[in-house]
Design an enzyme around this catalytic site. Structure first.
Site, PDB file in Angstrom:
ATOM      1  N   LYS A   1      44.084  52.064  36.474  1.00  5.14           N
ATOM      2  CA  LYS A   1      44.091  50.910  35.390  1.00  5.14           C
ATOM      3  C   LYS A   1      42.753  50.244  35.431  1.00  5.14           C
ATOM      4  O   LYS A   1      41.986  49.820  34.357  1.00  5.14           O
ATOM      5  CB  LYS A   1      45.336  49.804  35.479  1.00  5.14           C
ATOM      6  CG  LYS A   1      45.383  49.170  36.695  1.00  5.14           C
ATOM      7  CD  LYS A   1      44.830  47.987  37.057  1.00  5.14           C
ATOM      8  CE  LYS A   1      44.669  47.097  38.053  1.00  5.14           C
ATOM      9  NZ  LYS A   1      44.359  45.972  38.142  1.00  5.14           N
TER      10      LYS A   1
ATOM     11  N   SER B   1      40.019  39.580  34.331  1.00  2.76           N
ATOM     12  CA  SER B   1      39.753  40.829  34.814  1.00  2.76           C
ATOM     13  C   SER B   1      38.300  41.123  35.201  1.00  2.76           C
ATOM     14  O   SER B   1      37.576  41.246  34.328  1.00  2.76           O
ATOM     15  CB  SER B   1      40.290  41.997  33.983  1.00  2.76           C
ATOM     16  OG  SER B   1      39.933  43.115  34.572  1.00  2.76           O
ATOM     17  N   ARG B   2      37.912  41.311  36.635  1.00  2.00           N
ATOM     18  CA  ARG B   2      36.612  41.375  36.808  1.00  2.00           C
ATOM     19  C   ARG B   2      36.158  43.003  36.339  1.00  2.00           C
ATOM     20  O   ARG B   2      34.942  43.084  36.191  1.00  2.00           O
ATOM     21  CB  ARG B   2      36.295  41.177  38.386  1.00  2.00           C
ATOM     22  CG  ARG B   2      36.968  42.137  39.335  1.00  2.00           C
ATOM     23  CD  ARG B   2      36.886  41.459  40.774  1.00  2.00           C
ATOM     24  NE  ARG B   2      37.921  40.665  40.979  1.00  2.00           N
ATOM     25  CZ  ARG B   2      38.322  40.369  42.300  1.00  2.00           C
ATOM     26  NH1 ARG B   2      38.226  41.055  43.267  1.00  2.00           N
ATOM     27  NH2 ARG B   2      39.010  39.375  42.437  1.00  2.00           N
TER      28      ARG B   2
ATOM     29  N   SER C   1      40.401  36.361  46.746  1.00  2.44           N
ATOM     30  CA  SER C   1      41.329  35.823  45.780  1.00  2.44           C
ATOM     31  C   SER C   1      42.792  36.157  45.799  1.00  2.44           C
ATOM     32  O   SER C   1      43.832  35.251  45.542  1.00  2.44           O
ATOM     33  CB  SER C   1      40.735  35.708  44.272  1.00  2.44           C
ATOM     34  OG  SER C   1      40.682  37.308  43.905  1.00  2.44           O
TER      35      SER C   1
ATOM     36  N   GLY D   1      51.331  45.706  39.988  1.00  4.16           N
ATOM     37  CA  GLY D   1      51.897  45.196  38.752  1.00  4.16           C
ATOM     38  C   GLY D   1      50.903  44.112  38.037  1.00  4.16           C
ATOM     39  O   GLY D   1      49.772  43.752  38.642  1.00  4.16           O
TER      40      GLY D   1
ATOM     41  N   SER E   1      48.984  41.149  37.474  1.00  4.19           N
ATOM     42  CA  SER E   1      49.048  39.810  38.145  1.00  4.19           C
ATOM     43  C   SER E   1      47.667  39.369  38.498  1.00  4.19           C
ATOM     44  O   SER E   1      47.315  39.918  39.377  1.00  4.19           O
ATOM     45  CB  SER E   1      50.098  40.007  39.521  1.00  4.19           C
ATOM     46  OG  SER E   1      49.837  41.122  39.957  1.00  4.19           O
TER      47      SER E   1
END
Length: 330
Positions: free
Chosen positions: A190, A253-254, A12, A135, A137
């Site tokens: 993160k 977010s996976r 992806s 960043g 995204s």
């Protein structure tokens, strides 16, 4: 000067960046999966990872690695961190007369050394030009050309000036950053904190706990980053706080979704199957845990995520261990 960008990795993220770049420059998108390449060639979109988002005509598809690299003026690596060193070795086998500038959109650390991916690259190409794109995204939003701000980090301004124009157009704004180490630590860390906030929300611990985990997670990330020669300011910016907030709070977010499943009682193996794509935080937490242990740095949230995934500690017990830690000054 004519620019043609080879994008390594048709997941992806690689596909989204290829779509964005292809609105201004020709792109050569490579995947090791011949069946996937044939499918994308037929449909002119990536049905597996970014359905309903058509490719610009300027994207060409390749399953032959050397052919994909042939004639490229720039190379973008967008593979899972577990595959990064393999890709560097494949590049080394080509024996370029001059290796084109390489931009890494891979977020993580070297799984064998716990070191920076930039170090892995420079060991193979001591004189190569290497930058890191990072960043807040999400791939789907980049592919749909939604407004996005990212940073690209490198060793010097000349290398940044070389590659920023590939991405700084349309609805994408790019900032230069000279802290290549800090940006890499932030991009890896993160995802671990996003798993922790997902677990907390899956357990029903509420918004207060989520905010606490994000804030204290940022403090952990900064401690480790500074110890590894990162700039403290990096962790307040797009690649630190910006990416952390995005990844820890939105279900695109996976890593967060993976944590939610764990908090709701699903086993890690089943959660991986449910997500169906790489969960970088699960890959990288062992490296971060080991760095903390080796360097004597207190990383309580990362430690608990590590224990959940590698020591079979139950999520509920792990989060309560965090709350039970001794009182200290912030």
């Amino acid at each position: 000067m004519r620019r043609e960008i080879a994008v390594i990795g048709a997941g992806s993220w690689g596909t989204a960046l290829a779509i964005h770049v292809a609105n201004k420059f020709p792109v050569r998108l490579w995947s090791h999966n011949r069946e996937h390449i044939a499918e994308m060639q037929k449909l002119r979109l990536n049905e597996r990872f970014l359905p309903e988002i058509p490719f610009p005509d300027t994207i060409a598809l390749f399953d032959d690695f050397e052919e994909a690299m042939s004639g490229a003026t720039d190379i973008l690596i967008a593979v899972p961190s577990t595959a990064f060193s393999e890709i560097v070795n494949k590049l080394k086998e080509i024996h370029f007369t001059t290796l084109p500038p390489v931009i890494s959109a891979t977020k993580g650390l070297d799984h064998d050394t716990n070191g920076f991916l930039s170090d892995t690259f420079y060991q193979a190409f001591p004189n190569g030009h290497f930058t890191v794109l990072s960043g807040p995204s999400f791939a789907k939003e980049v592919a749909k050309l939604y407004p996005t701000a990212i940073a690209i980090a490198g060793k010097n301004e000349a290398e940044l000036a070389e590659v920023i124009p590939l991405f700084h157009h349309g609805n994408m704004r790019v900032y230069g950053n000279l802290d290549i180490k800090g940006v890499q630590i932030a991009g890896a860390y993160k995802n671990v904190i996003a798993i922790a906030t997902g677990i907390s929300d899956g357990l029903g611990f509420g918004a207060n706990a989520r905010a606490a985990l994000i804030t204290r997670g940022l403090a952990e990330m900064t401690r480790l980053g500074i110890a590894l020669e990162g700039n403290p300011e990096t962790f307040k910016g797009l690649t630190g706080l910006g990416d952390l907030v995005l990844t820890a709070t939105d279900n695109q977010s996976r890593n967060r979704r993976f944590g939610l499943l764990l908090g709701q009682g699903e086993k890690a193996a089943d959660a991986f199957k449910t997500i169906g794509q790489v969960v970088e935080g699960a890959n990288i937490v062992k490296n971060i845990y080991e760095l903390g242990e080796t360097m004597g740095i207190d990383l309580p949230i990362a430690q608990q995520v590590y224990k959940i995934l590698h020591k079979n500690v139950l999520p509920n017990a792990s989060l309560h261990q965090l709350l039970a830690r001794e009182q200290k000054i912030e």
